[in-house]
Design a protein around this motif. Structure first.
Motif, PDB file in Angstrom:
ATOM      1  N   LEU A 160      10.351  17.159  12.617  1.00 43.13           N
ATOM      2  CA  LEU A 160       9.033  17.786  12.474  1.00 43.13           C
ATOM      3  C   LEU A 160       8.384  18.127  13.805  1.00 43.13           C
ATOM      4  O   LEU A 160       7.563  19.059  13.869  1.00 43.13           O
ATOM      5  N   GLU A 161       8.721  17.367  14.881  1.00 42.85           N
ATOM      6  CA  GLU A 161       8.116  17.560  16.202  1.00 42.85           C
ATOM      7  C   GLU A 161       6.587  17.671  16.104  1.00 42.85           C
ATOM      8  O   GLU A 161       5.999  18.689  16.465  1.00 42.85           O
ATOM      9  N   PRO A 162       5.936  16.634  15.632  1.00 47.20           N
ATOM     10  CA  PRO A 162       4.480  16.702  15.459  1.00 47.20           C
ATOM     11  C   PRO A 162       3.751  16.702  16.794  1.00 47.20           C
ATOM     12  O   PRO A 162       4.324  16.377  17.844  1.00 47.20           O
ATOM     13  N   LYS A 163       2.476  17.064  16.768  1.00 46.64           N
ATOM     14  CA  LYS A 163       1.654  17.029  17.972  1.00 46.64           C
ATOM     15  C   LYS A 163       1.406  15.580  18.381  1.00 46.64           C
ATOM     16  O   LYS A 163       1.548  14.656  17.584  1.00 46.64           O
ATOM     17  N   GLU A 164       0.989  15.394  19.637  1.00 42.76           N
ATOM     18  CA  GLU A 164       0.871  14.046  20.177  1.00 42.76           C
ATOM     19  C   GLU A 164      -0.161  13.200  19.446  1.00 42.76           C
ATOM     20  O   GLU A 164      -0.075  11.974  19.450  1.00 42.76           O
ATOM     21  N   ASP A 165      -1.154  13.827  18.833  1.00 46.64           N
ATOM     22  CA  ASP A 165      -2.191  13.059  18.145  1.00 46.64           C
ATOM     23  C   ASP A 165      -1.916  12.921  16.651  1.00 46.64           C
ATOM     24  O   ASP A 165      -2.777  12.453  15.905  1.00 46.64           O
ATOM     25  N   MET A 217      16.924   8.399  22.007  1.00 44.82           N
ATOM     26  CA  MET A 217      16.535   9.298  23.095  1.00 44.82           C
ATOM     27  C   MET A 217      17.750   9.771  23.885  1.00 44.82           C
ATOM     28  O   MET A 217      17.831  10.932  24.306  1.00 44.82           O
ATOM     29  N   SER A 218      18.713   8.880  24.089  1.00 48.70           N
ATOM     30  CA  SER A 218      19.910   9.240  24.863  1.00 48.70           C
ATOM     31  C   SER A 218      20.741  10.304  24.159  1.00 48.70           C
ATOM     32  O   SER A 218      21.426  11.097  24.817  1.00 48.70           O
ATOM     33  N   GLU A 219      20.685  10.315  22.836  1.00 51.55           N
ATOM     34  CA  GLU A 219      21.474  11.284  22.072  1.00 51.55           C
ATOM     35  C   GLU A 219      20.836  12.660  22.022  1.00 51.55           C
ATOM     36  O   GLU A 219      21.493  13.625  21.620  1.00 51.55           O
ATOM     37  N   GLN A 220      19.565  12.758  22.391  1.00 51.14           N
ATOM     38  CA  GLN A 220      18.867  14.034  22.300  1.00 51.14           C
ATOM     39  C   GLN A 220      19.125  14.877  23.534  1.00 51.14           C
ATOM     40  O   GLN A 220      19.079  14.362  24.657  1.00 51.14           O
ATOM     41  N   GLY A 221      19.393  16.129  23.347  1.00 49.28           N
ATOM     42  CA  GLY A 221      19.601  17.032  24.464  1.00 49.28           C
ATOM     43  C   GLY A 221      18.328  17.740  24.864  1.00 49.28           C
ATOM     44  O   GLY A 221      17.615  17.340  25.786  1.00 49.28           O
ATOM     45  N   GLY A 222      18.012  18.798  24.142  1.00 49.58           N
ATOM     46  CA  GLY A 222      16.852  19.597  24.500  1.00 49.58           C
ATOM     47  C   GLY A 222      15.520  18.954  24.196  1.00 49.58           C
ATOM     48  O   GLY A 222      14.487  19.395  24.700  1.00 49.58           O
ATOM     49  N   THR A 223      15.490  17.913  23.358  1.00 47.39           N
ATOM     50  CA  THR A 223      14.217  17.294  22.988  1.00 47.39           C
ATOM     51  C   THR A 223      13.960  15.990  23.743  1.00 47.39           C
ATOM     52  O   THR A 223      13.062  15.239  23.378  1.00 47.39           O
ATOM     53  N   PHE A 224      14.731  15.714  24.812  1.00 42.62           N
ATOM     54  CA  PHE A 224      14.501  14.461  25.549  1.00 42.62           C
ATOM     55  C   PHE A 224      13.102  14.427  26.159  1.00 42.62           C
ATOM     56  O   PHE A 224      12.459  13.372  26.181  1.00 42.62           O
ATOM     57  N   VAL A 225      12.621  15.556  26.661  1.00 41.67           N
ATOM     58  CA  VAL A 225      11.273  15.594  27.248  1.00 41.67           C
ATOM     59  C   VAL A 225      10.228  15.210  26.205  1.00 41.67           C
ATOM     60  O   VAL A 225       9.292  14.447  26.491  1.00 41.67           O
ATOM     61  N   PHE A 226      10.389  15.718  24.999  1.00 41.04           N
ATOM     62  CA  PHE A 226       9.465  15.398  23.908  1.00 41.04           C
ATOM     63  C   PHE A 226       9.458  13.897  23.638  1.00 41.04           C
ATOM     64  O   PHE A 226       8.394  13.270  23.525  1.00 41.04           O
ATOM     65  N   TRP A 227      10.645  13.296  23.566  1.00 44.40           N
ATOM     66  CA  TRP A 227      10.733  11.879  23.254  1.00 44.40           C
ATOM     67  C   TRP A 227      10.264  11.014  24.417  1.00 44.40           C
ATOM     68  O   TRP A 227       9.659   9.960  24.204  1.00 44.40           O
ATOM     69  N   TYR A 228      10.547  11.411  25.634  1.00 47.98           N
ATOM     70  CA  TYR A 228      10.096  10.625  26.789  1.00 47.98           C
ATOM     71  C   TYR A 228       8.573  10.632  26.883  1.00 47.98           C
ATOM     72  O   TYR A 228       7.960   9.630  27.252  1.00 47.98           O
TER      73      TYR A 228
END
Length: 640
Positions: free
Chosen positions: A188-193, A262-273
């Motif tokens: 879903l990649e929700p917003k931070e809030d 997080m280690s398994e994510q490629g392009g979404t690592f920034v989002f998870w970090y």
């Protein structure tokens, strides 16, 4: 509904053929399985040339999957049929099956869960059935991401995931539920809030760190947990005594699930970090991470130190991340990210609870910041600013020498300090280091020596002072070039240290003998010097130091300090060796006058500073240097 989403006609009697295709090689011929209906509804199959094992495997899958399409079967048996496909089939087969039948699979899942829930309220818990349903939900989140991204069945999925996260459940259920939550957030990649993200710190239950924390614990948002409103809602209850307390070990297990994901994510690592920083790290290290604008209590968290359990878990993951190029680059992407990692390093090296954790942080950050060639770093910002990060790394190495030893772990503390001295010795022998870098290392040794000689931790200082001072002399001798001001500063502080600790004089004498032997081997290369172990008694009969002479093929004596032996290259030029030799002899002369005449060491150092200047000796011819060498040998031996 299936026609709209898949463009296929839903079956009326039995499933459509070719739901799962299997390809294989038998007797050198390639066969493909797919097509043809079997038994009026199951998975169709036709074996390619060769048949054999491929056909047997396909028949087994058909038999296992057949109950799924039988609407008269119990829902849990139909779910077990899907689980059999996941166990015996390939990843491609499973993905094809879930993509085709995801609506039917979810319908069967709901029926099975309803039956499980009814039995659960009667006090009947079947762990295997629950884990089968958990496995199916996890695979739905993995294989039909585009559909779930449209928020299909989102409410019921979140409700099931949240039930799995209840603190009263057994840990294996909570870990599986947490992984499903991460999958859902990644889709879903929700917003931070978004309130969905509140489930992440609540599921990890950061209260586990607060149980053994000796600092200040400020509540406010981060201490929430996910608890069942009623015990009848618990899917798989744990033991009663385990529900009343939260351990840091369980919290670490869930953090590792997050780090693995997080280690398994490629392009979404920034989002998870980013989620990791603003939802978890901001409470564990509130003085390092700036609070988010939507945080309920910006000053909430644990102070003044970061929990050592977290530092241990994070550095183990960081050790892997720094070798993955796209992840390592993201870790240093912004100024905030860099300050966070540097702040954690500082906190880790100030921890006196776990010295093994301190050692791991030093090893990892050495691999990041202290590379032989700055261009070899995979992180652009470090390549562009190598001196800044080398200084930061070296400054941190002083902290373990300043801390107190807690919990009676003096042996571990001593071993850590000696390991740090070894690391510094290795750094001075990166021959590509320029004068400024070598000067930085020597200044770090000055700080370490000052910390040891003035330390209130006598248990530590008495056991490492010899190694610390010997390392200062060792690195001083081997430095290629030293600024004149630094040479004077080294002479000044070394005289003060040795003047206060006369027991260290044998260390100085042995280093002078070592350098003298090296000079002889360069000035008279035709003479082969044989060093026998019995020569030690004639050179230092009254010496209690554990250093000893070793036989070498390079015609010079390599001394072993009390705790290690390093075979390292000689100084690059005769001039650098002569300069180092005169530094030590000047120091010995200054110290001898100080001890015999009871003069201030600083006064004597000032009076001799001109004679120890590398600039002064660089103007001397080799023959004149040899004459001075003979003069100083005679004078110093007389004074000693």
């Amino acid at each position: 509904w299936m026609m709209m989403h898949t463009g296929k006609t839903a079956p009326t009697k039995g499933p459509p053929a070719a739901a799962v295709g299997v390809s294989g090689v038998s007797n050198g011929a390639t066969g493909s399985v797919g097509g043809g209906g079997v038994g009026g509804g199951g998975v169709g199959a036709s074996a390619g040339a060769g048949g054999g094992p491929v056909e047997n495997k396909k028949s087994k899958l058909q038999k296992k999957l057949k109950p799924f399409f039988d609407v008269k079967k119990e829902a849990i048996k139909r779910c077990k049929a899907v689980s059999a496909l996941l166990e015996y089939g390939s990843e491609e087969e499973a993905q094809q099956f879930f993509t085709t039948y995801y609506a039917q699979i979810y319908s069967v899942f709901e029926d099975a869960y309803s039956a499980f829930d009814a039995a659960m309220k009667r006090g009947r818990y079947v762990a295997k059935e629950l884990m089968v349903m958990v496995e199916i939900m996890s695979k739905l989140l993995q294989f039909v991401r585009p559909v779930i991204k449209t928020r299909w069945q989102l409410h019921s999925i979140v409700k099931f995931v949240e039930k799995c996260l209840y603190r009263e459940n057994k840990e294996k259920v909570r870990r599986a539920g947490f992984h499903m939550l991460l999958q859902l957030v990644d889709i879903l990649e929700p917003k931070e809030d978004d309130v969905l993200l509140d489930l992440i710190p609540a599921a990890i239950n950061l209260n586990g760190f607060a149980q053994s924390y000796t600092g200040t614990v400020t509540k406010g948002g981060w201490d929430k947990t996910i608890e069942a409103p009623d015990k009848s809602e618990v899917l798989l209850p744990r033991a009663i005594e385990q529900t009343t307390a939260t351990s840091s070990e369980e919290t670490i297990h869930l953090l590792n699930v997050l780090f693995d994901f997080m280690s398994e994510q490629g392009g979404t690592f920034v989002f998870w970090y980013r989620i990791f920083k603003v939802r978890i790290l901001v409470f564990l290290a509130p003085d390092i991470v700036p609070p988010a604008t939507y945080a309920p209590e910006p000053r909430a968290g644990l102070r003044p130190y970061v929990p050592h359990e977290f530092l241990e878990a994070f550095v183990q993951r960081l050790e892997h991340w720094v070798y993955v190029d796209h992840i390592a680059e993201q870790l240093f992407r912004t100024r905030e990210d860099r300050e966070i990692l540097m702040g954690l390093y500082t906190h880790a090296l100030s921890s006196s609870v776990r010295f093994d954790v301190v050692r791991k942080w030093i090893q990892v950050y050495r691999s990041i910041f202290w590379v032989k060639d700055a261009s070899s770093s995979s992180i652009e910002h470090i390549r562009n600013h190598p001196a800044k990060y080398k200084k930061f790394f070296m400054d941190g190495l002083v902290r373990p020498f300043e801390m107190q030893t807690l919990g009676g772990k003096i042996e571990e503390h001593v071993a850590l300090c000696k390991d740090i001295l070894l690391i510094i010795r290795e750094c001075i022998h990166l021959r590509s280091s320029d004068a400024s870098t070598q000067g930085m290392i020597l200044r770090t040794l000055i700080y370490i020596g000052s910390a040891v000689t003035t330390s209130q931790n006598k248990l530590l200082s008495d056991r490492i002072i010899a190694s610390a001072i010997d390392t200062v002399l060792w690195c001083w001798v081997r430095a290629d070039s030293i600024e004149e001001s630094l040479s004077f500063e080294l002479t000044n502080v070394m005289t003060k240290w040795l003047f206060k600790h006369e027991a260290l004089l044998p260390t100085l004498r042995l280093r002078i003998l070592e350098l003298t032997s090296m000079l002889v081997s360069y000035l008279y290369p035709s003479n082969t010097i044989s060093h026998k172990k019995k020569s030690r008694s004639s050179l230092a009969s009254d010496d209690s130091d554990s250093s000893e002479f070793e036989d070498t093929n390079t015609a010079y004596v390599s001394l072993r300090s009390p705790d290690e032996q390093l075979v390292l290259p000689q100084p690059a030029t005769i001039q650098s060796m002569l300069e180092a030799w005169f530094r030590l002899y000047g120091l010995s002369l200054s110290l001898s006058l100080s001890l015999s005449l009871s003069l201030s060491p600083l006064f004597v150092c000032v009076s001799l500073s001109f004679s120890m200047s590398p600039c002064f000796f660089s103007r001397l011819s080799l023959s004149f240097s040899s004459t001075l060498l003979f003069f100083f040998v005679s004078l110093c031996f007389f004074l000693f």
